[in-house]
Design an enzyme around this catalytic site. Structure first.
Site, PDB file in Angstrom:
ATOM      1  N   TYR D 109      44.989  44.897  48.922  1.00  0.00           N
ATOM      2  CA  TYR D 109      43.680  44.308  48.644  1.00  0.00           C
ATOM      3  C   TYR D 109      42.625  45.069  49.430  1.00  0.00           C
ATOM      4  O   TYR D 109      42.790  45.322  50.625  1.00  0.00           O
ATOM      5  CB  TYR D 109      43.659  42.826  49.048  1.00  0.00           C
ATOM      6  N   GLU D 196      35.275  45.443  44.883  1.00  0.00           N
ATOM      7  CA  GLU D 196      36.634  44.975  45.181  1.00  0.00           C
ATOM      8  C   GLU D 196      37.624  45.698  44.291  1.00  0.00           C
ATOM      9  O   GLU D 196      37.339  45.918  43.114  1.00  0.00           O
ATOM     10  CB  GLU D 196      36.722  43.461  44.926  1.00  0.00           C
TER      11      GLU D 196
END
Lengths: 387, 291, 291, 387
Positions: D109, D196
């Site tokens: 992530y 992201e």
């Protein structure tokens, strides 16, 4: 600081979209002739040396024909040019910049430096272009504007307005704004210590052009400015200063006759000041630094003695991390390797001073070793005068 | 009392496994300084002179409560090391490294000011509180606990002056090099203020040199803010304009930064300027015994 | 006494010839504030409500000794205006402008911190010291000289609370909006400290809302540093996560910034948190008359 | 914040030199079939909507053949997708991203946000990729690293070392360092509020690839991000919220039945809280702002009444610069133009309250006008319940 030649700086300006006169570098009168033909006369011939003040010294000439360009080039190339900034020995001109002549309406001074007061880059500019900034500062200080730049945001619109206003541009002059911001961009991206264009000119046709270009690069940033490092023309530097650099010695040639070798820049200057105070004239600044070895000390002697005007040498070492006995070893090594043909006064203080003195006493060469720096300075002045 | 560093200062040495860092970490520890940690990425678990080495300042600070950093890394890594120290919460940084690109220092200075960090250097011999803590490369033996606060742009001139001050019997409270570069973290004014407040300090000595306007600015500040006697020595009266005299900061440019104007400004502010470097000890002793 | 602005504050209004700037410069002046100058590039020589207009803040400050700036320029010019004010030596800046790009504010904040400037806003109704000076767009008549220091992220909630505080008879020392954006110049902690030191201020009121962690951080600070009684109201208990509730800063993201945790943190720090917005006046009157 | 679609964000990533799977956007099952043929199956089909949580909701499917891709596309396109982030009404899928399938070794992530605590951009990263960050924060908080960036210097080497170490990359993984610094570059250059990639994957062949990509742009910076503004797919937003924006009203749809119209965001939220406290449920957040005119007030009523579940409306105005009488004019205008078929409670305070009340009393519509906000809130809850 690493200085670039005008033609090198102009190429960088051009690559960032700043207008400069069309021109090429010439290494011979023949080159100058060919370039002049290509550009179409009249052309301007400018001596490429790492010093300002070329115009007054005859380093900038106009030629009305290609033949005249060749003639002028042959007069300048290979000759020493002595300007207000070269020192009396001058610098040999090895390259010329041959450029188209430009119709000038107005001349502006524009530079970017590191402003030590605000600790930021700052623009220095003046509508009184063409003169050296020192001259403007002396005669027309009100004609200089200083504009420090916040590095986190760059040049702000209010600064562009202020500069445009001060320099007599219309506030909507996009070309001026482009030049201000682009020169700052070059300054940051190339790790400059100085970027200067004097004059930046307003041409008869209304456009802006950098007629002169100076750039100095931060030598501490050369590790990430490999392209700039390649542009450095070392033939422009004093060979002794270059030689010293190789050995991490910091050397500056001066005009006196007393050689100095000291550890530390501040103490070196203080020692020179002391010699002067006692009526002597230092021949050089030489800082052997905090990592002096017998080898570098010996090299220091060699460099000092390269100067034929040196009549005596003062060594002043405050031993801290640099131990005095190692310096003494270096001195012994020097007199063994180099022909030390002038008297040497030595002041040693601090770590292992006693050991150093006994080493020096055993040497075949007679040194004047003293405890007191004041006495040592007096002594070396006396030695130089009587030599 | 003293200024900035003392016997309770806990030091982490960044670049401790390098030649310089290694040697001086040991010297500082020998002097009595609490050198509690070293940092070199990839060398965690090693020891240097009995000092544990960590990969990061964050870890070093967490494990050892180090609150002050002493930096010896090469110039191209210096900005990274400084920002790493700030990130780890270090509030006092002494950066010995010489030759940091000036643009890096311009940026570092902005961060240092915004974060409220005390930054000494770069290109400094460091800071010493005589008899308590030495953070730097100065020879410790020339300093002796006493009453004079000294600051200098030059290393060996600091030693020369401190030596004379010690031999005069006055001794030093805290002495430091503020750095020989054009852009440094803290200037004379920053330290003059601290010396003025420090009860141990009875006199202040400023060692200046050519280049910049810092001495002139300090003179102005002293005139209206400092009550303690201030002494000064300025080197470089014989230096020619445009030539860098060793230090990157010691250069007279554009007609500015010459020694004479500095001396004049300091004298105008009531500072005793000593012209002959060999008369520092004598002059101070005389003046201080009178006062 | 009061905090930050008072009757001797001299204000320059940046963007004074715009509709908002024009209207509010006049309103502030009517309130009694010393609005000494306005700035709009290219409009030098004009007058707005009897206030002289200059091209630059530098000139305005030089001619009128303005020391505080009130900014009404459109968002795309705001960073420029702030930096121009700082450059001109202005030490207190009130930025009414809403909608400044967040990256601009991140940069501005670094400069503001490095230069030691007090920056209120952006997206704030401004600051008022009741009866002395109003720098902002709040209706002056609801404030009355008194003892409560109020700070808020919201404009109309500030008015609502001040109205009740005034009607309760307690009145305000200084009241301000710290700004409704995610990045603002000065936070609650900055002002809580000043209110704690201000002798006129007897109680502190914090108007908070969802989004960010500022209320929680302030609670922590209050617990160990503030002795005066602190009251608070937090809006947004019914706001859903991920939705921006008007203010750019009022948004619960990644499960953080909800009202309940803020209320809990403040209560833990000894703050009296009022849950029903209509009971502010009553509650404060009760608590303050007891104490 | 302006959200981009995954396929738009990936195109930007690619243009900055970050690897993403090869893929194209499909608007129809036929498109999907052609793209699948070109890429060579198996392919992944991903619903392009402005909400996360697509995988669990059936918005991401693998197809082993081109025909299967067409079949899957026809199942998803045009259908409402309800994910954890869309709300119960869901969003209609109008575009699919059809991509090559990638052999994944490990999922990471990685995101950059504006960190409100440090007031700087910050990297948030975790070796536990593939999950939502909220989930990681809840179940494995020790697996999250937050790295604030000094904007004046950007990501520093020590931070790259720390991130690499934390994420399990070799410290010399140049590709990882390149991705960290490049994503930060995009973040700054495109005025992002969020960037992201989850997961960023280590492929079986050792290279790194952004398998998912999210970007949200700062709407306040759109004036200088014209390219980003063009990418905004407004079909993804609530039509009422878009309509409100046109009139500079700030509107958010909620699930209750009491319409709210307030001036100021903080007071709006406080008013909603008060309604809830008295047992009611707000149907919306509506801030009419500091420049409300009769026109915008009327528009506000229209937008509130577009929601058929609204049973009553509470207007709460604290008149400061916004004068109460002008708000009253707006309310009158609204009931003239719009069919206001629900009861309206009004609380007015501040500037020109009296004038406003007399205006409202003269109106043909019966309002419940109160001085006390608490009473007004109670009243509107009662009205909504009895409606």
């Amino acid at each position: 600081m690493i200085r670039l030649h005008e033609y090198q700086a102009k190429r960088i300006f051009l690559s960032y979209g700043i207008s400069v006169p069309t021109g090429y570098v010439a290494f011979s009168p023949d080159d100058a002739w060919k370039i002049a033909l290509e550009l179409g006369p009249p052309v301007v011939l400018k001596a490429q040396i790492h010093a300002g003040g070329r115009g007054l010294a005859g380093g900038v000439k106009i030629a009305k024909t290609a033949d005249e360009a060749k003639e002028v080039a042959s007069q300048i190339l290979g000759k020493k040019l002595v300007t207000a900034q070269t020192g009396s020995q001058g610098i040999v001109v090895k390259r010329l910049l041959v450029e188209e002549a430009v119709n000038i309406d107005r001349e502006i001074y524009f530079s970017i430096i590191v402003d030590r007061k605000t600790c930021k880059p700052a623009i220095i500019a003046s509508p009184a272009g063409g003169m050296a900034i020192e001259e403007i500062a002396k005669n027309h200080p009100e004609q200089i504007i200083t504009e420090p730049i916040e590095p986190i945001v760059g040049i702000m619109p209010y600064q562009i307005r202020r500069l445009s206003d001060f320099l007599g541009f219309d506030n909507n002059n996009k070309e001026a704004a482009h030049i201000f911001t682009t020169l700052y961009k070059i300054f940051v991206e190339k790790d400059c210590r100085l970027i200067e264009t004097n004059p930046l000119v307003l041409c008869k046709n209304g456009s802006l052009m950098a007629i002169d270009a100076k750039m100095s690069i931060d030598e501490d940033a050369l590790f990430r400015q490999k392209d700039m490092a390649r542009l450095w023309d070392i033939t422009q530097s004093d060979p002794s200063e270059l030689e010293a650099q190789k050995y991490k010695l910091s050397f500056v040639r001066l005009n006196g006759n007393i050689g100095c070798m000291v550890n530390g820049a501040g103490l070196s200057m203080a020692t020179m000041d002391l010699i002067k105070m006692h009526g002597g004239e230092p021949a050089n600044f030489l800082d052997v630094g905090g990592k002096a070895t017998p080898e570098t000390i010996a090299k220091g002697f060699e460099i000092i003695l390269n100067d034929p005007s040196v009549r005596a040498i003062l060594v002043n070492i405050f031993g801290g991390i640099v131990r005095c006995d190692r310096v003494a070893d270096g001195i012994i090594k020097a007199v063994q390797q180099v022909n030390v043909n002038v008297p040497v006064a030595i002041r040693l203080a601090g770590t292992n001073r006693e050991e150093a003195i006994s080493i020096l006493k055993k040497a075949p060469f007679k040194f004047s070793v003293m405890d007191d720096l004041n006495e040592a300075a007096k002594e070396v002045v006396k030695l130089a005068k009587s030599a | 009392m003293s200024v900035c560093v003392n016997e309770s200062t806990k030091v982490v040495v960044q670049g401790i496994t390098g030649k310089e860092g290694n040697f001086h970490a040991f010297q500082c520890k020998q002097y009595g300084t609490q050198v509690v940690a070293g940092v070199t990425p990839g060398k965690e678990g090693e020891e240097v002179a009995g000092i544990p080495v960590f990969d990061t300042v964050q870890k070093a600070a967490k494990e050892t409560e180090a609150n002050t950093s002493l930096i010896f890394v090469p110039p191209s890594f210096a900005m990274d090391s400084v920002l790493e120290a700030i990130d780890a919460g270090i509030k006092t940084i002494v950066c010995i490294t010489e030759g940091i690109p000036i643009m890096d220092m311009i940026k570092v200075r902005t961060v240092v000011k915004a974060e409220g960090v005390t930054f000494i250097g770069p290109n400094t011999p460091g800071i010493i509180t005589a008899g308590e803590a030495k953070l730097g490369i100065m020879p410790g033996f020339i300093f002796k606990k006493g009453s004079v606060g000294i600051m200098s742009r030059s290393g060996t001139l600091l030693y020369e002056v401190a030596d004379q001050v010690t031999k005069s019997g006055l001794g030093e409270s805290t002495a430091l090099g503020i750095g020989g570069d054009p852009i440094i973290g803290t200037d004379y004014i920053y330290w003059v203020k601290l010396f003025e407040e420090d009860p141990q300090t009875k006199a202040i000595f400023i060692i200046g040199e050519i280049g910049g306007m810092m001495e002139e600015q300090t003179a102005e500040f002293i005139q209206s803010n400092i009550k303690k006697p201030v002494f000064a020595f300025i080197s470089g009266r014989t230096a020619p304009p445009g030539k860098r005299m060793g230090h990157a900061g010691a250069i007279i440019m554009g007609g500015k930064g010459g020694a004479e104007t500095k001396i004049k400004a300091l004298r105008k502010a009531g500072v005793t300027v000593i012209e002959n470097i060999t008369e520092v000890g004598k002059t101070m002793k005389e003046k201080m015994s009178k006062g």
